[in-house]
Scaffold this motif. Structure first.
Motif, PDB file in Angstrom:
ATOM      1  N   TRP A   1       1.101  -1.103   0.052  1.00 44.99           N
ATOM      2  CA  TRP A   1      -0.133  -0.023  -0.029  1.00 44.99           C
ATOM      3  C   TRP A   1       1.153   1.305   0.039  1.00 44.99           C
ATOM      4  CZ3 TRP A   1      -3.878  -1.838   4.099  1.00 44.99           C
ATOM      5  CH2 TRP A   1      -4.732  -2.456   4.184  1.00 44.99           C
ATOM      6  N   MET A   2       1.889   1.022   0.115  1.00 48.66           N
ATOM      7  CA  MET A   2       3.010   2.326   0.027  1.00 48.66           C
ATOM      8  C   MET A   2       3.895   2.443  -0.815  1.00 48.66           C
ATOM      9  SD  MET A   2       3.421   3.331   4.419  1.00 48.66           S
ATOM     10  CE  MET A   2       2.797   4.997   4.181  1.00 48.66           C
ATOM     11  N   ARG A   3       3.822   2.111  -1.769  1.00 44.83           N
ATOM     12  CA  ARG A   3       5.116   1.518  -3.105  1.00 44.83           C
ATOM     13  C   ARG A   3       5.684   2.700  -3.383  1.00 44.83           C
ATOM     14  NH1 ARG A   3       4.430  -4.119  -4.462  1.00 44.83           N
ATOM     15  NH2 ARG A   3       2.309  -4.474  -4.820  1.00 44.83           N
ATOM     16  N   GLY A   4       7.025   1.993  -3.761  1.00 46.81           N
ATOM     17  CA  GLY A   4       8.005   2.975  -3.678  1.00 46.81           C
ATOM     18  C   GLY A   4       8.791   4.079  -2.644  1.00 46.81           C
ATOM     19  N   THR A   5       8.067   5.303  -2.464  1.00 42.59           N
ATOM     20  CA  THR A   5       8.296   6.190  -2.151  1.00 42.59           C
ATOM     21  C   THR A   5       6.954   7.017  -0.996  1.00 42.59           C
ATOM     22  OG1 THR A   5       8.729   8.241  -2.878  1.00 42.59           O
ATOM     23  CG2 THR A   5      10.338   6.200  -1.707  1.00 42.59           C
ATOM     24  N   SER A   6       6.112   6.112  -1.935  1.00 40.78           N
ATOM     25  CA  SER A   6       4.616   6.821  -1.865  1.00 40.78           C
ATOM     26  C   SER A   6       3.737   6.738  -0.132  1.00 40.78           C
ATOM     27  CB  SER A   6       3.668   6.029  -2.729  1.00 40.78           C
ATOM     28  OG  SER A   6       2.972   4.226  -2.187  1.00 40.78           O
ATOM     29  N   GLY A   7       3.145   7.638  -0.160  1.00 44.15           N
ATOM     30  CA  GLY A   7       2.335   7.672   0.965  1.00 44.15           C
ATOM     31  C   GLY A   7       2.529   8.278   2.469  1.00 44.15           C
ATOM     32  N   ASN A   8       2.241   8.419   3.561  1.00 45.76           N
ATOM     33  CA  ASN A   8       2.399   9.699   4.481  1.00 45.76           C
ATOM     34  C   ASN A   8       2.005   8.829   5.895  1.00 45.76           C
ATOM     35  OD1 ASN A   8       0.609  11.505   4.465  1.00 45.76           O
ATOM     36  ND2 ASN A   8       2.052  11.578   2.066  1.00 45.76           N
ATOM     37  N   LEU A   9       2.855   9.208   6.726  1.00 44.22           N
ATOM     38  CA  LEU A   9       1.666   8.663   7.998  1.00 44.22           C
ATOM     39  C   LEU A   9       1.762   9.879   9.324  1.00 44.22           C
ATOM     40  CD1 LEU A   9       2.373   4.955   8.643  1.00 44.22           C
ATOM     41  CD2 LEU A   9       0.008   6.216   7.163  1.00 44.22           C
ATOM     42  N   SER A  10       1.025  10.408  10.219  1.00 46.85           N
ATOM     43  CA  SER A  10       1.501  10.934  11.251  1.00 46.85           C
ATOM     44  C   SER A  10       0.640  10.928  12.436  1.00 46.85           C
ATOM     45  CB  SER A  10       0.698  12.739  10.437  1.00 46.85           C
ATOM     46  OG  SER A  10      -0.762  12.081  10.362  1.00 46.85           O
ATOM     47  N   VAL A  11       1.348  11.538  13.735  1.00 50.70           N
ATOM     48  CA  VAL A  11       0.322  11.087  14.873  1.00 50.70           C
ATOM     49  C   VAL A  11       0.483  12.276  15.245  1.00 50.70           C
ATOM     50  CG1 VAL A  11       2.911  10.349  15.579  1.00 50.70           C
ATOM     51  CG2 VAL A  11       0.673  10.023  17.091  1.00 50.70           C
ATOM     52  N   VAL A  12      -0.504  12.792  16.346  1.00 52.98           N
ATOM     53  CA  VAL A  12      -0.343  13.937  17.072  1.00 52.98           C
ATOM     54  C   VAL A  12       0.532  13.465  18.193  1.00 52.98           C
ATOM     55  CG1 VAL A  12      -1.326  15.368  18.548  1.00 52.98           C
ATOM     56  CG2 VAL A  12      -2.864  14.968  16.750  1.00 52.98           C
ATOM     57  N   THR A  13       1.969  14.904  18.418  1.00 55.18           N
ATOM     58  CA  THR A  13       2.656  14.625  19.589  1.00 55.18           C
ATOM     59  C   THR A  13       2.057  15.948  20.706  1.00 55.18           C
ATOM     60  OG1 THR A  13       4.091  16.370  18.499  1.00 55.18           O
ATOM     61  CG2 THR A  13       4.326  14.083  18.276  1.00 55.18           C
ATOM     62  N   ASN A  14       1.776  16.998  20.102  1.00 50.55           N
ATOM     63  CA  ASN A  14       0.979  18.127  20.568  1.00 50.55           C
ATOM     64  C   ASN A  14      -0.520  18.590  20.318  1.00 50.55           C
ATOM     65  OD1 ASN A  14       1.512  19.847  23.749  1.00 50.55           O
ATOM     66  ND2 ASN A  14       1.269  20.918  22.120  1.00 50.55           N
ATOM     67  N   ARG A  15      -1.253  19.264  20.584  1.00 47.05           N
ATOM     68  CA  ARG A  15      -2.021  20.452  20.843  1.00 47.05           C
ATOM     69  C   ARG A  15      -2.632  21.491  20.925  1.00 47.05           C
ATOM     70  NH1 ARG A  15      -5.967  16.041  17.782  1.00 47.05           N
ATOM     71  NH2 ARG A  15      -5.911  14.088  18.226  1.00 47.05           N
ATOM     72  N   ASP A  16      -1.231  22.049  22.036  1.00 45.88           N
ATOM     73  CA  ASP A  16      -2.256  23.272  21.965  1.00 45.88           C
ATOM     74  C   ASP A  16      -0.292  23.742  22.272  1.00 45.88           C
ATOM     75  OD1 ASP A  16      -2.419  25.843  22.302  1.00 45.88           O
ATOM     76  OD2 ASP A  16      -3.565  25.645  24.230  1.00 45.88           O
ATOM     77  N   PRO A  17       0.574  23.875  21.103  1.00 46.56           N
ATOM     78  CA  PRO A  17       0.187  24.195  19.787  1.00 46.56           C
ATOM     79  C   PRO A  17       0.503  22.708  19.199  1.00 46.56           C
ATOM     80  CG  PRO A  17       2.144  24.601  20.486  1.00 46.56           C
ATOM     81  CD  PRO A  17       1.834  24.785  21.608  1.00 46.56           C
ATOM     82  N   LEU A  18      -0.710  22.529  17.994  1.00 48.75           N
ATOM     83  CA  LEU A  18      -0.236  21.455  17.079  1.00 48.75           C
ATOM     84  C   LEU A  18       0.790  21.406  16.955  1.00 48.75           C
ATOM     85  CD1 LEU A  18      -2.584  19.322  16.682  1.00 48.75           C
ATOM     86  CD2 LEU A  18      -3.131  20.535  14.735  1.00 48.75           C
ATOM     87  N   ARG A  19       1.485  20.137  16.754  1.00 54.81           N
ATOM     88  CA  ARG A  19       2.372  19.136  16.539  1.00 54.81           C
ATOM     89  C   ARG A  19       1.757  18.127  15.929  1.00 54.81           C
ATOM     90  NH1 ARG A  19       3.181  24.092  16.112  1.00 54.81           N
ATOM     91  NH2 ARG A  19       4.727  25.051  17.758  1.00 54.81           N
ATOM     92  N   LEU A  20       2.820  17.602  14.512  1.00 57.58           N
ATOM     93  CA  LEU A  20       2.344  16.630  13.622  1.00 57.58           C
ATOM     94  C   LEU A  20       3.731  15.928  13.785  1.00 57.58           C
ATOM     95  CD1 LEU A  20       0.076  18.323  13.174  1.00 57.58           C
ATOM     96  CD2 LEU A  20      -0.873  15.994  12.271  1.00 57.58           C
TER      97      LEU A  20
END
Length: 204
Positions: free
Chosen positions: A31-50
């Protein structure tokens, strides 16, 4: 052993380790062939950081350091170069309150979207429980939106089309965006939605 996840207050290295593991899983499915796709996760809400997977890397070979910290606009705060799509990840988080976002390029999502450009309808499937919906309580629509290289435009389309009952959207000719409260739930949602898309293909 309880599977560890991440959330607000998580360090960048820990978030990177989780994202690397999740990316390897999705890459193993093709589902992520080559270098395609990306994932993220929230590390902080205020200020927002991912924490977002770094751009241009094989997602099956990521390490805990292959991650970039971005702000609410998807701009890098620390680390390397994030994907331009980091801005859409941040938009999804602001819009839905999600804690993690998955973007994969699956064949089923692109193929079914071509057949159902007005939205993909699912009903009477036990797997709907996997996205928190009753099996026999009407239908759920997976929205399909037109692609754009402008993340503001794409975000506007997503906001206008999204169904609160469906934690996902397909970008036509591109791939699938899915979200959840944390990386584990986002993964489960992704696998459930992709299963339903593959079933849709098989039935045709």
């Amino acid at each position: 052993m309880t599977e560890r996840t991440t959330g607000p207050g998580t360090g960048l290295a820990e978030a990177g380790a989780v994202l690397a593991r999740e990316a390897a899983r999705f890459a193993s499915f093709g589902w992520m062939r080559g270098t395609s796709g990306n994932l993220s996760v929230v590390t902080n809400r205020d200020p927002l950081r991912l924490a977002v997977t770094a751009s241009g890397l094989d997602k099956g070979e990521l390490t805990a350091t292959d991650v970039v910290l971005v702000d609410a606009a998807g701009q890098a705060v620390s680390g390397g170069r994030p994907s331009a799509e980091a801005a859409l990840h941040a938009r999804v988080v602001r819009l839905t309150g999600a804690g993690a976002v998955v973007h994969v390029h699956t064949i089923a999502s692109v193929a079914v979207a071509e057949r159902c450009p007005e939205g993909i309808v699912f009903r009477d499937l036990e797997m709907l429980k996997g996205i928190g919906r009753p099996t026999h309580a009407g239908e759920v629509v997976l929205p399909v939106i037109g692609n754009s290289q402008d993340m503001a435009v794409l975000g506007d389309r997503l906001e206008a089309a999204r169904d609160p009952d469906m934690p996902a959207v397909v970008v036509a000719g591109h791939g699938l965006y899915v979200w959840g409260a944390d990386p584990r739930q986002a993964r489960h949602h992704t696998e459930v939605v992709e299963w339903m898309l593959q079933l849709h293909l098989a039935r045709r």
